[in-house]
Motif scaffolding. Sequence first.
Motif, short mmCIF file in Angstrom:
data_model
loop_
_atom_site.label_atom_id
_atom_site.label_comp_id
_atom_site.label_asym_id
_atom_site.label_seq_id
_atom_site.Cartn_x
_atom_site.Cartn_y
_atom_site.Cartn_z
N PRO A 572 14.13 -26.17 -68.73
CA PRO A 572 13.01 -27.11 -68.69
C PRO A 572 12.56 -27.45 -67.27
CG PRO A 572 14.76 -27.89 -70.14
CD PRO A 572 15.32 -26.75 -69.37
N MET A 573 11.26 -27.74 -67.14
CA MET A 573 10.69 -28.24 -65.90
C MET A 573 10.39 -29.73 -66.10
SD MET A 573 8.00 -25.23 -64.81
CE MET A 573 7.15 -26.35 -63.70
N PRO A 574 11.31 -30.63 -65.78
CA PRO A 574 11.10 -32.05 -66.05
C PRO A 574 9.94 -32.62 -65.22
CG PRO A 574 13.06 -31.75 -64.72
CD PRO A 574 12.61 -30.38 -65.13
N ARG A 581 6.56 -29.38 -57.08
CA ARG A 581 6.49 -30.11 -55.81
C ARG A 581 7.82 -30.73 -55.41
NH1 ARG A 581 1.96 -31.81 -58.73
NH2 ARG A 581 2.99 -33.80 -59.24
N GLU A 582 8.69 -30.98 -56.41
CA GLU A 582 9.95 -31.67 -56.16
C GLU A 582 11.11 -30.84 -56.72
OE1 GLU A 582 9.49 -35.54 -57.90
OE2 GLU A 582 8.10 -36.21 -56.36
N PRO A 583 11.67 -29.94 -55.91
CA PRO A 583 12.73 -29.05 -56.39
C PRO A 583 13.96 -29.76 -56.95
CG PRO A 583 11.84 -28.25 -54.32
CD PRO A 583 11.23 -29.60 -54.53
N TRP A 584 14.21 -31.00 -56.56
CA TRP A 584 15.37 -31.70 -57.09
C TRP A 584 15.31 -31.82 -58.60
CZ3 TRP A 584 15.10 -36.20 -59.90
CH2 TRP A 584 13.90 -36.94 -59.84
N LEU A 635 14.32 -21.28 -60.15
CA LEU A 635 15.77 -21.15 -59.96
C LEU A 635 16.11 -21.29 -58.49
CD1 LEU A 635 18.67 -20.41 -60.80
CD2 LEU A 635 17.97 -18.00 -60.80
N PHE A 636 15.36 -20.64 -57.61
CA PHE A 636 15.56 -20.79 -56.17
C PHE A 636 15.39 -22.24 -55.76
CE2 PHE A 636 15.46 -16.24 -55.81
CZ PHE A 636 15.98 -15.94 -54.57
N ASP A 637 14.37 -22.91 -56.30
CA ASP A 637 14.14 -24.32 -55.96
C ASP A 637 15.36 -25.17 -56.28
OD1 ASP A 637 11.59 -23.71 -55.14
OD2 ASP A 637 10.58 -24.60 -56.87
N GLY A 638 15.91 -24.97 -57.48
CA GLY A 638 17.05 -25.77 -57.90
C GLY A 638 18.25 -25.59 -57.00
N VAL A 639 18.54 -24.35 -56.62
CA VAL A 639 19.69 -24.08 -55.75
C VAL A 639 19.45 -24.67 -54.36
CG1 VAL A 639 21.05 -22.25 -54.65
CG2 VAL A 639 20.38 -22.05 -57.06
N ALA A 640 18.20 -24.55 -53.86
CA ALA A 640 17.89 -25.12 -52.55
C ALA A 640 18.12 -26.62 -52.53
CB ALA A 640 16.45 -24.80 -52.17
N ALA A 641 17.73 -27.30 -53.61
CA ALA A 641 17.94 -28.75 -53.67
C ALA A 641 19.42 -29.09 -53.75
CB ALA A 641 17.20 -29.34 -54.87
N LEU A 642 20.19 -28.31 -54.51
CA LEU A 642 21.62 -28.56 -54.60
C LEU A 642 22.31 -28.42 -53.24
CD1 LEU A 642 22.49 -26.79 -57.96
CD2 LEU A 642 22.68 -29.23 -57.48
N GLY A 644 20.97 -29.25 -50.55
CA GLY A 644 20.45 -30.29 -49.68
C GLY A 644 19.37 -29.82 -48.73
N LEU A 645 18.76 -28.66 -49.01
CA LEU A 645 17.75 -28.11 -48.12
C LEU A 645 16.40 -28.80 -48.28
CD1 LEU A 645 18.49 -24.29 -48.45
CD2 LEU A 645 19.07 -25.79 -46.54
N ARG A 646 16.02 -29.06 -49.51
CA ARG A 646 14.66 -29.51 -49.74
C ARG A 646 14.55 -30.18 -51.10
NH1 ARG A 646 10.77 -30.54 -46.34
NH2 ARG A 646 11.77 -28.92 -45.10
N ASP A 647 14.25 -31.48 -51.11
CA ASP A 647 14.00 -32.19 -52.37
C ASP A 647 12.52 -32.20 -52.72
OD1 ASP A 647 16.66 -32.72 -52.76
OD2 ASP A 647 16.57 -34.78 -52.00
N ARG A 648 11.67 -32.11 -51.70
CA ARG A 648 10.23 -32.09 -51.90
C ARG A 648 9.63 -31.07 -50.96
NH1 ARG A 648 6.40 -35.40 -54.19
NH2 ARG A 648 4.29 -35.16 -53.35
N VAL A 649 8.70 -30.25 -51.44
CA VAL A 649 8.11 -29.20 -50.61
C VAL A 649 6.75 -29.65 -50.08
CG1 VAL A 649 9.30 -27.35 -51.83
CG2 VAL A 649 7.02 -28.02 -52.58
N ASN A 650 6.43 -29.13 -48.91
CA ASN A 650 5.13 -29.39 -48.30
C ASN A 650 4.19 -28.20 -48.39
OD1 ASN A 650 5.79 -32.07 -47.36
ND2 ASN A 650 7.09 -31.10 -45.81
N TYR A 651 4.71 -27.06 -48.80
CA TYR A 651 3.85 -25.90 -49.08
C TYR A 651 4.54 -25.04 -50.13
CZ TYR A 651 6.94 -23.37 -45.79
OH TYR A 651 8.02 -22.82 -45.14
N GLU A 652 3.74 -24.20 -50.78
CA GLU A 652 4.26 -23.39 -51.88
C GLU A 652 5.41 -22.50 -51.43
OE1 GLU A 652 2.98 -19.79 -54.90
OE2 GLU A 652 1.89 -20.14 -53.05
#
Length: 791
Positions: A572-574, A581-584, A635-642, A644-652
Amino acid sequence: MSGGGVAASDVVRLGVRIEGIVQGVGFRPFVHGLAAGLGLAGFVGNDQAGVFVEVEGGAEPVGKFLDELERHPPPLAVVERVTSRQLPTIGSAGFTIVPSVAAGRGATLISPDTATCADCLAELRDPADRRYRFPFVNCTHCGPRFTIVTGVPYDRSATTMAGFPMCPACAAEYHDPADRRFHAQPTCCPDCGPTVTLLDAAGRPVVSRPDAAGRPNPAGDPIGRAAAELAAGAVLAVKGLGGFHLAAIAVGPVGETAVATLRARKHREDKPFAVLVADLAAARELVDVDEVGAGLLTSRHRPIVLLPRRADAAVPLAGAVAPGNAALGVMLPYTPLHHLLIDALSGYEARPIVLTSGNVSDEPIAFRDADAIERLRGIADGFLTHDRPIHVRADDSVLRVSGGLVTPIRRSRGYTPEPLSLPLPARRPVLGCGAELKSTFCLARGSHAFLSHHIGDLENYETLRFYTGGIEHFRELFDVEPVLLAHDLHPEYLSTKYALDRAGADGVELVGVQHHHAHLASCLADNGVAGPVIGIACDGLGFGCDEQLWGGEVMAVSLAGFERLAHLEPVPMPGGAAAIREPWRMAAAYLRACGGLDAAAAGPLAARQGDRWPGVLALLASGVNSPPTSSTGRLFDGVAALLGLRDRVNYEGQAAVELEQLAWQAGDHPVTGYPARLDGGLLRGPDLVRGVLDDLADGVDGALVAARFHAGLVDLLARAAAAARSRTGLDTVALSGGVFQNALLTGALRARLVADGFAVLTHRRVPPNDAGISFGQVAVAAAIDSARDQP
């Protein structure tokens, strides 16, 4: 007797037609010189279909003439076809260039804009030359083409140079068959050409050279003054071939402030900037330049080339140029004005400079002076501009080089509008409407596909105007009236709505093309293949045939169709689009999917979100506003947030980019990937996340965790390809989708597939991201239409 003393019985006369990129590249002068050298008579001219010739003389020299047309054309020409027909001899003498003919069907091809050639650079720097330091020096081998063309055939009257009548000296060169500027349409000099002016932030003149009437200019050289202002920390808008750039010094304390100021004014928080360097030697001081990279940097296309940064760079760049990025976009000057500006900066030790698109983030690049002053006045402290109009805006092209593999990221200035070839020619004219992000369009007739320059994200009115206006210009320029309109399946894309609004008009037919089918078809057509092959499509999101959000797909695919064989397990994409916009949010979804909400790594993630964390968990539990997706990007977004790299992105794609950057830090030695199950048609992405959690709990370094995630995904995709081969018997794999801009993933997966006995197709001329969608749509529509004629 005729044709230089040849017996009348041996004389032949042919009507010759040359098709391809043969206008604006010195082809008529080339033909004139070739014919004269062989002692042949006749004439050559341009029309809307290309170049036409009538040639008369002895059979042997006429035969050699035809052979040379194809074997040794001018440097910028692309000869696609030469046809000839017998004509009655008339005993003509001499060979001439005749006026262009505007009648007939427009089938000619237009040359892209081309970097300043070595001969013109020599003139630019020769104090004895009349074009010394003239910012618009050009010839038949270089200079503006596509961005100044207003129509065909390609003559000065059909360019934005029409308003600059040639002086007697330039006219003499233009009409001299022995001159390098013979029939070079943008030919000009300081006495008859455009003028450079420096304006202040309000658009008022600060400095310009004397005008043609000799009126005095008390302030001096505009380019030198611009260099001084840049060296002092100003942000300037600089007019190039396809629009305005924003420039700022990229080195030293002044550069730190200037680049930070540019970021703040442009509202571009983190996305890397490219830099302009003087030459290849200067590029090598900043980045590792291999043979492939050097060839691209110095090519006539002059793209921005993304190359690995040198840890021991001799020139320390301002930290805000490309923050946290192990690669750097580098470009070399491609206009005389660029050369003069970078030369002037050498006296201030103020090189290199940032050179980025002249726009506010997410808007099209500004290309008209009044519009640039209006839109950029809050960003630029001044404008280095000129009075040669730009007819078509075109951003710089971008390519990435890693391990000798070239990946196009953006295909625009320097490449557009060179046609691409379709493996299956279009039986009827086609328009590919493209996607929503990184939008392009593509028009096709026969075997030619004309992929547009970069349009941008179709999310605002100005970009939509640019998109629709570009389609109309291409239709007129290439005389293509599309009958088939191929579009994405997503009903809310503006490109889809553009197609639907034209449904039924004048016999127009719509062809809906699934997003990932278009991605893979683009890769197939880029490699001249019709399929079927195994296709792996990994991207952010695409609307599936089941109205679900796809993005991690394994298919049996051809241009005419596809079968979905396997895909990443949907998660799911909550919050829907908020999860992009918010990988967390995707980290929370994957934690829940792998049973890891109680894992140690979940604690810091939850703490960073505060009161929002329980709300997202409630969305996941209820399924409300949480559409499932098989997206690799998410999937990449989720791992990046875990991590601690990025909780919110500023570009695609920012979170995925930073995850790749982190993985490179683990070094190039092999790592063991996280295990993940392949259950029939499901690739268990949550298994990879479980591996991430376990390593984080054990205190494993983040770089190694990122590398192990990449290796695990490579192994999972390779096993899925092997399963697809067992099922279909296919042994070629095509890789497409924006995730394959990731050089680490692409290189490792390609090597693994080759080791497993597969042939592997990757993008060569067209980006794997959504910029290639329109080309894929055209290839699919042409194949489907052709299949209708099959018994």
